[in-house]
Design a protein around this motif. Structure first.
Motif, mmCIF file in Angstrom:
data_model
loop_
_atom_site.group_PDB
_atom_site.id
_atom_site.type_symbol
_atom_site.label_atom_id
_atom_site.label_comp_id
_atom_site.label_asym_id
_atom_site.label_seq_id
_atom_site.Cartn_x
_atom_site.Cartn_y
_atom_site.Cartn_z
ATOM 1 N N LYS A 1 0.415 3.877 -7.918
ATOM 2 C CA LYS A 1 0.325 5.104 -7.127
ATOM 3 C C LYS A 1 1.391 6.144 -7.426
ATOM 4 O O LYS A 1 1.286 7.280 -6.964
ATOM 5 C CB LYS A 1 0.356 4.750 -5.635
ATOM 6 N N ASP B 1 2.553 -1.378 -4.780
ATOM 7 C CA ASP B 1 1.608 -0.597 -5.564
ATOM 8 C C ASP B 1 2.292 0.568 -6.279
ATOM 9 O O ASP B 1 1.652 1.544 -6.655
ATOM 10 C CB ASP B 1 0.495 -0.059 -4.657
ATOM 11 N N GLN C 1 0.831 -1.220 0.000
ATOM 12 C CA GLN C 1 0.000 0.000 0.000
ATOM 13 C C GLN C 1 0.859 1.262 0.000
ATOM 14 O O GLN C 1 0.428 2.315 0.432
ATOM 15 C CB GLN C 1 -0.961 -0.015 1.192
#
Length: 255
Positions: free
Chosen positions: A149, A145, A113
């Motif tokens: 992102k 990620d 994340q």
């Protein structure tokens, strides 16, 4: 086969020269159907699919107890090794991995994340330690990620390589990079991290399996796209029915 034996088998499948092809499942009947297809060597769950089938948004909104119960049910449908998508570990990656092993799971995705690298590494270390305590050669597929992102592709690649090295050094078996990368980007990841260490997701526009094999990737899975394939067929049946039609040609009775 024991849980430990299945874990060893799954490790070997990732290390083998042939690209491991895994179609994600989300409940008992999809696990049975995919297991029965010739060529299936392992199963993987998709957290998005399991959450959606139970009425939750993706992103650890489904309670951990429900997720563990569902992946355990899936593991009981097959004699093949099963890897579970355990999101970011529900705030307790070690405990979550231990519980997953307890219901027959022998591998897992663990998301970073894009948390601070030190925190993400600690999560990987906790998951690895929990598996070692259970005596299982667990296939931890540490996910970043970065390409989802970080907007700049070169920065995303640099970030992914740094995180991949850190997670593999912390004991992860493989490194998972969701996103639509080109052959050059995948090649740089494999060059930096090693052959049969990097896993990809099959999405619209992703590189071919032939290219993935040639580059040296370990595994391709399909995440929520396997469920979307099934839901597309269901939606099309409804559309035909409301237009006066019926079943499409070639529908098989699989349950």
């Amino acid at each position: 086969m024991s849980t430990a034996d299945k874990a060893t088998d799954l490790q070997a499948l990732h290390a083998a020269p042939e690209l491991l092809r895994v179609v994600n499942v989300w409940d008992a009947i999809t696990a049975k159907v995919v297991s029965d297809i010739p060529g299936t060597k392992a199963l993987a769950t998709a957290s998005h699919g399991i959450a959606a089938s139970r009425g939750y948004e993706d992103g650890e909104n489904i309670p951990r107890d429900e997720m563990i119960a569902e992946v355990g049910l899936i593991a009981r449908q097959t004699s093949l090794p099963v890897s579970a998508d355990l999101e970011a570990g529900y705030g307790d990656p070690g405990g979550t991995v231990a519980r997953a092993i307890g219901v027959g799971i022998v591998g897992a995705n663990l998301e970073d994340q894009m948390k601070p690298l030190a925190d993400a590494v600690k999560a990987v270390e906790a998951a690895v330690a929990a598996a070692q305590k259970e005596g299982v050669d667990f296939v931890l597929n540490a996910r970043t990620d970065a390409f989802l992102k970080v907007s700049d592709p070169s920065e995303a690649l640099e970030e992914a390589i740094e995180r991949g090295r850190a997670y593999l050094d912390a004991g992860a078996s493989n490194f998972f990079v969701p996103g639509k990368l080109d052959e050059s980007q995948w090649g740089e990841l494999v060059s930096a991290l090693g052959e049969r260490k990097v896993n990809m997701i099959g999405i619209p526009g992703s590189i071919s399996q032939e290219a993935a094999q040639r580059i040296g990737l370990a595994r391709i899975s399909f995440g929520p796209w396997s469920q979307n394939t099934a839901l597309t067929a269901l939606a099309e049946l409804a559309e035909r029915a409301y237009d006066g039609g019926g079943l499409a040609e070639g529908v098989r009775k699989l349950n």
